[in-house]
Each structure stands twice: as C-alpha cells, then as structure tokens.
Design an enzyme around this catalytic site. Sequence first.
Site, PDB file in Angstrom:
ATOM      1  CB  THR A  15      -0.913  -0.019   1.248  1.00 36.76           C
ATOM      2  OG1 THR A  15      -1.780  -1.147   1.130  1.00 36.76           O
ATOM      3  CG2 THR A  15      -1.767   1.235   1.351  1.00 36.76           C
ATOM      4  CB  THR A  58       1.056  -3.504   6.537  1.00 35.90           C
ATOM      5  OG1 THR A  58      -0.255  -3.545   5.968  1.00 35.90           O
ATOM      6  CG2 THR A  58       1.631  -2.120   6.438  1.00 35.90           C
ATOM      7  CG  ASP A  59      -1.955  -7.617   4.085  1.00 34.05           C
ATOM      8  OD1 ASP A  59      -2.298  -6.755   4.910  1.00 34.05           O
ATOM      9  OD2 ASP A  59      -2.595  -7.849   3.038  1.00 34.05           O
ATOM     10  CB  SER A  78       3.045  -7.703   1.671  1.00 31.04           C
ATOM     11  OG  SER A  78       1.946  -7.728   2.527  1.00 31.04           O
TER      12      SER A  78
HETATM   13  N1  ASP Z   1      -2.618  -5.569   1.352  1.00 29.88           N
HETATM   14  C1  ASP Z   1      -1.526  -4.621   1.444  1.00 29.88           C
HETATM   15  C2  ASP Z   1      -0.206  -5.348   1.351  1.00 29.88           C
HETATM   16  O1  ASP Z   1       0.196  -5.964   2.311  1.00 29.88           O
HETATM   17  C3  ASP Z   1      -1.632  -3.901   2.739  1.00 29.88           C
HETATM   18  C4  ASP Z   1      -0.553  -2.896   2.993  1.00 29.88           C
HETATM   19  O2  ASP Z   1       0.448  -2.774   2.345  1.00 29.88           O
HETATM   20  O3  ASP Z   1      -0.724  -2.178   3.980  1.00 29.88           O
HETATM   21  O4  ASP Z   1       0.435  -5.278   0.329  1.00 29.88           O
END
Ligand code: ASP
Length: 323
Positions: free
Chosen positions: A13, A88-89, A56
Amino acid sequence: MKKKILVIHTGGTISMKEDSETGTVTPGKKNPLTESTNQLLNLADLIVVEPFHLPSPHITPKEMLQLKKIIEEKMNEDLTGVVITHGTDTLEETAYFLDLTLNTHLPIVVTGAMRSSNEIGADGLYNLISSIRVAIDEDSKNKGVLVVLNDEIHTARNVTKTHTSNISTFQSPQYGPIGIITKRGIFYHHTPTTREFYDIEDISKKVVLIKSHAGMDSSLLFAINQLNFEGVVIEALGQGNLPPATIPGIKSLIANGIPIVLVSRCFNGFVQDTYAYEGGGKKLKDCGVIFSNGLNGQKARLKLLITLAKTNDLNEIEKMFQA
Ligand code: ASP
C-alpha cells in the site's frame, strides 16, 4: 560525511494509489515513493533499488531471500543502514526472516503504510522519513531488524499486525515498542537481549501452519502426513495444549520424523509443558513436540523453514527454538 542509506522498495500500500471513483487500491505504473525521493535527500544519500513491486500477500520466502542477498551485496559499500518499504500484511514475516538470516550490526528498518499515497492522512512518506531517521541514528546499531511505523520502533521478533486498517496496527504484544520517534529525535527505552543468526543460502522446505480449535481431530494432521510436508507448526490452545483427538495425528507425524513446533494461539505468554492430561503440554512434549517460546505462528513457521535449511536433527531444531 553524509550518511548513506540503501532504500529497497518492494511494493505494498505504501507504493499504491487509491482510485477516487471505485475506492480500490492498486499499484500504479510509477511508485509514488520514488517520486518523493528528492524530499528525503536532505536526510541522507540514498541508493534506491526496486527489485520487485508486489502486494505483500504475493511475497514468498523466495523474495525474502532475494532481499537478504541484495543487502549482503551492498553491505560493504560504506552503508549507514538499510530501509525496506513493504506491504503490511506480511511485513512482520519478511522482517523476521531478515532478522534471522542477516549477520550485521547495521540498522535494518522495515516500514509500510496503512493508507495509500493519495488518500487523506496517507502515512507512507511519513513512515519512510521516520525509518530513514531511525536508520541513520547511532543508537539503532546492533538491535537486529527493526519495524518502524506510526512513530514507534519495534523488534522484528515481537512485532505483529494487530488491526486490519488502523494506522497503529503494528504492536508487540507483551513487550511493547523498544523506542519512539519524536520531532526532535529517536529515543530507545529497551534493548533486545537475544540475537540469532542462521547462515543459509537457500530455502526449499515445505512447512505448514495450522490453528487448533475446540473439537479439533486428527484428520488435517493425517492429510498433512500424506502431502509430503517437512515441518508443521501448530497454534495450540492456551499454554500449549491440544484436543485429545489430535494425538493420533501428532504421533503419526512424529513417527515419520516430521518436526512439529507448538506455539500458542494466545497473543501473550509462552507455551509450556504444564498440563499432564490427555492432549496437555506435558503429554505433547513427551511425544516429541517442540515448544517455541513467544513466537507467533507465522514467525515460528519461518523459523522452522530456516532451521530445516540447516539441519533435519530434531534435537538440534529443538535447541534452536529455545533461543
Ligand atoms: N494488502 C496490502 C499489502 O500488504 C496492505 C498494505 O500494504 O498495507 O500489500
């Protein structure tokens, strides 16, 4: 001399944009973070690389190993530190993988964002600036891989994503952050006491992670035994107990020499061989189940993958999980 930071963008993200009409978030043609690089140049000289651009959930241990190799290649180029931007995932998994497999005193900081670059209150650029500030700080050396978001510094070992959308999602249950970031400086209030390093070149084993529940039986464990997995991590109940109907499955895996590592599905505390009833921790330990203190399931799985890259000896693996 100006400090030099290797910045590795991997996607997530933090480098995506929201479509104002549909509200969906996707990676664009250009990474918005590379467009902002000029704003960061007064903090340090940056070497920016973008080996892949993935959400991710698409990251696998193969990409994690690729990151380790990139850092090792660049490490002797007079670097002050490294900052990795990541979705973040699975951020905590990449951070912990690097923590276990890199042998360096340099600050390595992993960061991300909960809001994409064009959303109101976007946190990506802010987190990136915070991470560079942490990476150039002398006190950040020798602390293992750090995770920086929302003005907090966490260890890769303890941090986990706790909320699906809140920007304060990254927490270290039971331990808390080891430092904070303010407008004036970087302040550490704890120092990690243990560091581990596993020298691996390759990662190829198959390790599965499953979660226990009331009424669980052995069917999934028998199936795992048929599917050629080389290791199993189970998020057990409470202090490390399983329903009695899982015991035949546990025994069949152990009879096949497949290591079973137990963690708790609780967020806080350790697993222990406390209970001696059928399925209790004492009975599981007597069967040969390996107990892992304090790691969550996804990190114990990575650690088992890494330890299996070094040895198949169950006693050796058990010792590694006591570290
Ligand atoms: N779904 C996204 C990822 O992990 C969430 C993020 O980056 O915050 O790529």
